[in-house]
Each structure stands twice: as structure tokens, then as C-alpha cells.
Design a protein around this motif. Structure first.
Motif, PDB file in Angstrom:
ATOM      1  N   LEU A   1      -5.700  -8.718  -1.578  1.00 43.54           N
ATOM      2  CA  LEU A   1      -6.197  -9.542  -0.472  1.00 43.54           C
ATOM      3  C   LEU A   1      -7.302 -10.496  -0.884  1.00 43.54           C
ATOM      4  CD1 LEU A   1      -6.167  -6.776   2.235  1.00 43.54           C
ATOM      5  CD2 LEU A   1      -5.081  -8.996   2.520  1.00 43.54           C
ATOM      6  N   GLY A   2      -8.027 -10.136  -1.923  1.00 42.20           N
ATOM      7  CA  GLY A   2      -9.143 -10.991  -2.320  1.00 42.20           C
ATOM      8  C   GLY A   2     -10.257 -10.964  -1.279  1.00 42.20           C
ATOM      9  N   THR A   3     -10.996 -12.083  -1.188  1.00 43.51           N
ATOM     10  CA  THR A   3     -12.088 -12.182  -0.217  1.00 43.51           C
ATOM     11  C   THR A   3     -11.504 -12.383   1.183  1.00 43.51           C
ATOM     12  OG1 THR A   3     -13.515 -13.172  -1.885  1.00 43.51           O
ATOM     13  CG2 THR A   3     -14.157 -13.449   0.429  1.00 43.51           C
ATOM     14  N   ILE A   4     -12.002 -11.601   2.139  1.00 42.70           N
ATOM     15  CA  ILE A   4     -11.496 -11.661   3.510  1.00 42.70           C
ATOM     16  C   ILE A   4     -12.614 -12.101   4.440  1.00 42.70           C
ATOM     17  CG2 ILE A   4     -10.321 -10.387   5.345  1.00 42.70           C
ATOM     18  CD1 ILE A   4      -9.542  -8.303   3.240  1.00 42.70           C
ATOM     19  N   PRO A   5     -12.533 -13.289   4.989  1.00 47.56           N
ATOM     20  CA  PRO A   5     -13.544 -13.715   5.976  1.00 47.56           C
ATOM     21  C   PRO A   5     -13.524 -12.785   7.191  1.00 47.56           C
ATOM     22  CG  PRO A   5     -12.252 -15.587   5.190  1.00 47.56           C
ATOM     23  CD  PRO A   5     -11.570 -14.361   4.670  1.00 47.56           C
ATOM     24  N   GLY A   6     -14.686 -12.405   7.655  1.00 50.68           N
ATOM     25  CA  GLY A   6     -14.778 -11.535   8.838  1.00 50.68           C
ATOM     26  C   GLY A   6     -14.676 -10.058   8.531  1.00 50.68           C
ATOM     27  N   LEU A   7     -14.579  -9.693   7.234  1.00 51.77           N
ATOM     28  CA  LEU A   7     -14.440  -8.274   6.884  1.00 51.77           C
ATOM     29  C   LEU A   7     -15.675  -7.469   7.280  1.00 51.77           C
ATOM     30  CD1 LEU A   7     -12.954  -5.944   5.531  1.00 51.77           C
ATOM     31  CD2 LEU A   7     -13.887  -6.709   3.322  1.00 51.77           C
ATOM     32  N   ALA A   8     -16.850  -8.055   7.107  1.00 50.11           N
ATOM     33  CA  ALA A   8     -18.079  -7.330   7.440  1.00 50.11           C
ATOM     34  C   ALA A   8     -18.105  -6.937   8.911  1.00 50.11           C
ATOM     35  CB  ALA A   8     -19.298  -8.185   7.097  1.00 50.11           C
ATOM     36  N   HIS A   9     -17.629  -7.832   9.761  1.00 52.44           N
ATOM     37  CA  HIS A   9     -17.585  -7.524  11.197  1.00 52.44           C
ATOM     38  C   HIS A   9     -16.630  -6.366  11.466  1.00 52.44           C
ATOM     39  CE1 HIS A   9     -17.421  -8.083  15.520  1.00 52.44           C
ATOM     40  NE2 HIS A   9     -16.091  -8.153  15.435  1.00 52.44           N
ATOM     41  N   VAL A  10     -15.475  -6.382  10.807  1.00 55.29           N
ATOM     42  CA  VAL A  10     -14.500  -5.298  10.995  1.00 55.29           C
ATOM     43  C   VAL A  10     -15.077  -3.968  10.529  1.00 55.29           C
ATOM     44  CG1 VAL A  10     -12.289  -4.392  10.179  1.00 55.29           C
ATOM     45  CG2 VAL A  10     -12.468  -6.782  10.895  1.00 55.29           C
TER      46      VAL A  10
ATOM     47  N   THR B   1       0.854  -1.176   0.000  1.00 53.92           N
ATOM     48  CA  THR B   1       0.000   0.000   0.000  1.00 53.92           C
ATOM     49  C   THR B   1       0.899   1.238   0.000  1.00 53.92           C
ATOM     50  OG1 THR B   1      -1.824   1.126   1.125  1.00 53.92           O
ATOM     51  CG2 THR B   1      -0.195   0.046   2.530  1.00 53.92           C
ATOM     52  N   GLY B   2       0.290   2.400   0.011  1.00 58.19           N
ATOM     53  CA  GLY B   2       1.060   3.640  -0.033  1.00 58.19           C
ATOM     54  C   GLY B   2       0.184   4.794  -0.424  1.00 58.19           C
ATOM     55  N   ASP B   3       0.756   5.990  -0.475  1.00 51.70           N
ATOM     56  CA  ASP B   3      -0.050   7.182  -0.721  1.00 51.70           C
ATOM     57  C   ASP B   3      -0.587   7.254  -2.146  1.00 51.70           C
ATOM     58  OD1 ASP B   3       2.488   7.594  -1.757  1.00 51.70           O
ATOM     59  OD2 ASP B   3       2.440   9.756  -1.423  1.00 51.70           O
ATOM     60  N   LEU B   4      -0.036   6.469  -3.080  1.00 51.35           N
ATOM     61  CA  LEU B   4      -0.532   6.472  -4.456  1.00 51.35           C
ATOM     62  C   LEU B   4      -1.072   5.113  -4.887  1.00 51.35           C
ATOM     63  CD1 LEU B   4       2.101   8.718  -6.291  1.00 51.35           C
ATOM     64  CD2 LEU B   4      -0.130   9.352  -5.387  1.00 51.35           C
ATOM     65  N   VAL B   5      -1.376   4.253  -3.927  1.00 48.23           N
ATOM     66  CA  VAL B   5      -1.969   2.956  -4.228  1.00 48.23           C
ATOM     67  C   VAL B   5      -3.487   3.091  -4.132  1.00 48.23           C
ATOM     68  CG1 VAL B   5      -2.175   0.546  -3.526  1.00 48.23           C
ATOM     69  CG2 VAL B   5       0.053   1.689  -3.399  1.00 48.23           C
ATOM     70  N   PRO B   6      -4.212   2.925  -5.255  1.00 48.04           N
ATOM     71  CA  PRO B   6      -5.670   3.079  -5.209  1.00 48.04           C
ATOM     72  C   PRO B   6      -6.320   2.006  -4.345  1.00 48.04           C
ATOM     73  CG  PRO B   6      -4.840   3.074  -7.472  1.00 48.04           C
ATOM     74  CD  PRO B   6      -3.712   2.629  -6.606  1.00 48.04           C
ATOM     75  N   ALA B   7      -7.535   2.277  -3.925  1.00 45.92           N
ATOM     76  CA  ALA B   7      -8.270   1.336  -3.083  1.00 45.92           C
ATOM     77  C   ALA B   7      -8.451   0.000  -3.786  1.00 45.92           C
ATOM     78  CB  ALA B   7      -9.625   1.934  -2.709  1.00 45.92           C
ATOM     79  N   ALA B   8      -8.793   0.033  -5.087  1.00 41.51           N
ATOM     80  CA  ALA B   8      -9.034  -1.212  -5.822  1.00 41.51           C
ATOM     81  C   ALA B   8      -7.785  -2.077  -5.868  1.00 41.51           C
ATOM     82  CB  ALA B   8      -9.515  -0.895  -7.234  1.00 41.51           C
ATOM     83  N   THR B   9      -6.629  -1.447  -6.059  1.00 45.38           N
ATOM     84  CA  THR B   9      -5.366  -2.193  -6.120  1.00 45.38           C
ATOM     85  C   THR B   9      -5.062  -2.838  -4.777  1.00 45.38           C
ATOM     86  OG1 THR B   9      -4.528  -0.662  -7.803  1.00 45.38           O
ATOM     87  CG2 THR B   9      -2.907  -2.011  -6.638  1.00 45.38           C
TER      88      THR B   9
END
Length: 467
Positions: free
Chosen positions: A412-421, A399-407
Motif C-alpha cells: 500500500l505504501g504511504t496512505i493519506p488519512g491512516l493516522a486518523h483511522v 493478505t492472508g494468514d501467512l502474510v506478514p505485516a510488513a509485506t
């Protein structure tokens, strides 16, 4: 903008008298309106955060007692903001003798011009209406402020017109007489030269002014409010003891000591050009509190609320910059944006002598403490195996200051437990966006690093998280 055409109807003293208008002093007017606000449950000091149980009761008592008062506290504690709210306790409209430089009460004029006018024309004298916003006068005290600036001086132009020096009409009124029947606020009072402070004695005690020895008595009707930093910090001057004695009250302000209140203040005051998630604002609030308690920071100078406001605004600007350079449609600030902005805010903090050259290191360390505390508060106890599992095979996330959200999210792909976070960090499920998800993910990765569950390498504006 105030619509100045919507004032009451009376246009002469006679019409004003017939309307049943009752003249009151400024302090009586403020007292009556403050009592009415307190009885109705209306907040008489809008926009003031965190002072409800400490500062505001003291201010209310001072106003109800009819006292002039000083607000004493370190920089960035809202003293000026608080002074400016007092004008909201004045009546919306106030009648004045039309054309009067010092806004005389039509029923009780005090200047020679208005007294003569009322004596000759009586109830036919024209009146004007002054909005309460125009009844607030503020002066920043500086060492070069003169008695003429505050009180007044002889106007050489009027003398040149043929008037004698003994004629009161030759006086050019200063800021204080022009604040008659209003609120006069003096910022940074200790910076006013001591000999100039003496000129305020009569205003605060006898309620009148003297100009160059003229036999002129102007019984001013004015509330005087001043602000000051503690003398042990400024070292630029002091409020002389006789002047202190003439103020009815000294009210001590303070920094906020509650994270939620600090966040509320930032949210209220910051002008954000991009979305800044709640967890990032909380990190900023905790960072400010860490700075205010750090032995590396000169606590006599304090850490202004402006630091937190500027940090939030800079973090939002960093997100907007990333969107502009990468084509993102939804700029959302991330925790890394805050780290990038902090070096530019060093000028807002005064460090102890022994910390010269270590300012960035000190702030960075305190940022990590603030981030870890927010991580524990927001996500502590959550099942984050869905995040850590990604790194078990040696994978990394960049990541970094010029790394877009989509990138960032693609890595990471699908992250189990993301909705809870997302729920724990305050993201609304119905309005979730890639930018908000990326901000939450980066926050969790940084939290896992700070709790020693992930490694992190930083280089050339890039941050790489790994196992």
C-alpha cells in the motif's frame, strides 16, 4: 496461594472465648459482610460483568434474607463464576474444633465426637483455623450421584473395627456435612436424579441430615446455592417441585446485551498469546450477539460466553502462528485470523435442524454483519479516499494468514488519512507497531469490501482486495 500460617492466635476454646470472638451462623456472617461491603462501596462480587442492575440485586436480596437460592439460565452466563464469588463474603478465618470432619463451631459443636470432647476437656480443647477459600464446596450434579456422596453412608471399615451399626461414629460423612459452616454449591441441579433430590429436603428445610435411618440429628450451618439450565432446553431432568419450594429464591441470569460489556468480559477471561486489537474484540462481541439473535441458531441452548473467549484466544493463536512461520517479531491478530478460527468453534453452537451442512456459511454471514457494524461504528464517516485511491489504477492488495505485516503494508505504501483511522480503531499513537497498523489496514479493506467499495477474492488461504 493463601498463607495459612497467618491465622488468628487463639489455639484453644478458652483462649478463643477470652479473645471476645462472637459465633455467628454462615448466613449471618455473609449478611454482615455484604452490608459492610455495600455501605463502603466495595464490589462484593468481583469479576462479574454486566449484572450490576439485573442479577446482582436479586442475589444480594437473597443473601441478606438468608435464603438458599438457584441461579437459572442458559449455558455460559457466568452462573458458576457468580456462585464462587459468594465465598468472598465469608470472614477470612473461621475457628473450628481441631480434627473435626465437619468443622464444628468450638462454641456449639454438633457431632458426637466434638460434644464429648468439649464435655470432657472444656476450654482446653484445641481449635484450628479455616480459611474462607476452604469453606467453599462445589459438586457437579450427575445422574450417578448417590445419597452417600451428598449426605453420607455407613463406613464398613469403622464397623469392621468393632463399632456397632448404631454408633454414630460409624458414619462416613458426605459432601454436605463436610461443607458445614460454609457454602455448598451444586452445579446443574436438574441432572441430579429425583430420588437424590429428595435427600436435600431436610438440609434445606430442617437444616439437618439423616443417614440410613440413624437417629442422628446434625443441624448443619450451610448456605446452599445451585445452578440450573432452563428445563425446556436440557430435557435431562428437572428440579422437583418440593425442592424448588425449599429454595428461598430463584434468580434468573442472562447474556450480556451491551457490546462494551461483552468486550470487557472477553478481555477479563481470555488468555491471549498475542495482541488482539480492540476492533477485533468488538467484532467478536458483535458476532456473539448476532448468533444469539439468529433464527438459524437453536436459541434454547444459547451461545455461551465461552464462544467469544475461545474465538479471541484462537485469533491470538493464529497471529502467533503467523509470526512463528514468517519471522515476525510483533504478532498482532487481524480480522482475517478471526475468519480462519471460526470453523473450529462450530461445536460451541447448536444450529436449527434445517441448517445442517450450512453451519460455516451461517457463521460466516453473521461475521460479515458483525464486521460491517463495527466498521460503521469505528470508521464510519471517515475520509478513506487514501485507501481507495490505491486501487484506482487496478492495483490489488494481497493478505492472508501467512502474510506478514510488513509485506501487507509494503503493497500500500504511504496512505493519506491512516493516522486518523488508527485513532478511530483505538491504536495508541505512541506505541504503534507494524502489526497494529496492518491489523487496522486489513480491517478497513474488509470494511470497504463489505460496503461494496472494493472487491475481494479468496483462494488457498489468500485474500486479494481490488477495485
Amino acid at each position: 496461594m493463601v498463607d495459612t500460617s497467618r491465622h488468628p492466635e487463639p489455639a484453644t476454646i478458652g483462649q478463643l472465648r477470652d479473645s471476645g470472638h462472637r459465633a455467628r451462623s454462615v448466613k449471618a456472617e455473609i449478611r454482615d459482610n455484604l452490608v459492610a461491603a455495600l455501605r463502603s462501596g466495595r464490589n462484593p462480587f468481583p469479576g462479574i460483568v454486566g449484572f450490576d442492575d439485573t442479577v446482582l440485586p436479586d442475589v444480594q436480596r437473597a443473601l441478606l434474607a438468608g435464603h438458599d437460592f438457584v441461579l437459572l439460565g442458559e449455558r455460559g452466563q457466568g452462573k458458576t463464576r457468580l456462585m464462587r464469588t459468594v465465598v468472598g463474603l465469608l470472614d477470612e478465618w473461621s475457628p473450628v474444633v481441631a480434627g473435626c470432619e465437619i468443622h464444628d463451631d468450638p462454641f456449639e459443636p454438633i457431632c458426637s465426637r466434638c460434644r464429648a470432647l468439649v464435655a470432657s476437656d472444656g476450654d482446653d480443647v484445641a481449635i484450628g483455623w479455616r480459611h474462607r477459600d476452604d469453606r467453599y464446596t462445589e459438586k457437579l450434579a450427575t445422574p450417578d450421584t448417590s445419597v452417600g456422596d451428598l449426605v453420607g453412608d455407613v463406613d464398613p471399615t469403622k464397623v469392621a473395627e468393632g463399632r456397632t451399626l448404631g454408633d454414630p461414629e460409624t458414619i462416613h460423612y458426605g459432601l454436605l456435612p463436610r461443607a458445614n459452616r460454609g457454602v455448598f454449591a451444586l452445579n446443574e441441579l436438574p441432572d441430579l436424579a429425583e430420588r437424590i433430590q429428595v435427600a436435600l429436603f431436610n438440609v434445606l428445610e430442617e437444616r439437618d441430615i439423616q443417614v440410613r435411618g440413624y437417629a442422628v440429628r446434625l443441624p448443619l450451618d450451610v448456605l446452599v446455592v445451585a445452578s440450573a439450565n432452563p428445563e425446556d432446553y436440557t430435557n435431562r431432568g428437572r428440579i422437583i417441585t418440593p425442592l424448588k419450594d425449599r429454595f428461598g429464591a430463584e434468580v434468573r441470569t442472562h447474556y450480556l446485551d451491551d457490546v462494551d460489556e461483552e468486550v470487557a468480559l472477553i478481555t477479563q477471561e481470555a488468555h491471549l498469546v498475542a495482541a488482539v486489537p480492540a476492533h477485533v474484540l468488538e467484532v467478536i462481541a458483535r458476532l456473539v450477539m448476532e448468533l444469539r439473535g439468529s433464527s438459524s441458531v437453536d436459541q434454547r441452548s444459547g451461545v455461551s460466553a465461552r464462544f467469544a473467549i475461545a474465538a479471541a484466544e484462537g485469533t491470538a493463536a493464529s497471529a502467533l502462528r503467523r509470526a512463528a512461520l514468517t519471522g515476525e517479531d510483533d504478532p498482532v491478530a487481524r480480522i482475517g485470523d478471526l475468519a480462519d478460527v471460526l470453523p473450529s468453534l462450530r461445536g460451541k453452537v447448536e444450529f436449527e435442524m434445517g441448517e445442517e451442512g450450512r453451519e460455516v456459511e451461517v457463521v460466516g454471514h453473521l461475521l460479515r454483519l458483525a464486521t460491517a457494524a463495527t466498521f460503521r461504528d469505528r470508521v464510519g464517516g471517515s475520509d478513506l479516499l487514501g485507501f481507495t485511491a490505491h486501487f484506482e489504477d487496478g492495483s490489488t492488495v494481497e493478505t492472508g494468514d501467512l502474510v506478514p505485516a510488513a509485506t501487507l503494508l509494503e503493497q500500500l505504501g504511504t496512505i493519506p488519512g491512516l493516522a486518523h483511522v488508527l485513532d478511530r480503531v483505538g491504536v495508541d499513537e505512541e506505541s504503534v507497531s507494524p502489526g497494529q497498523v496492518a491489523a487496522a489496514v486489513e480491517f478497513v479493506l474488509e470494511g470497504l469490501h463489505l460496503t461494496r467499495r472494493l472487491s475481494k477474492v479468496e483462494a488457498d488461504g489468500q485474500t486479494i482486495y481490488g477495485s
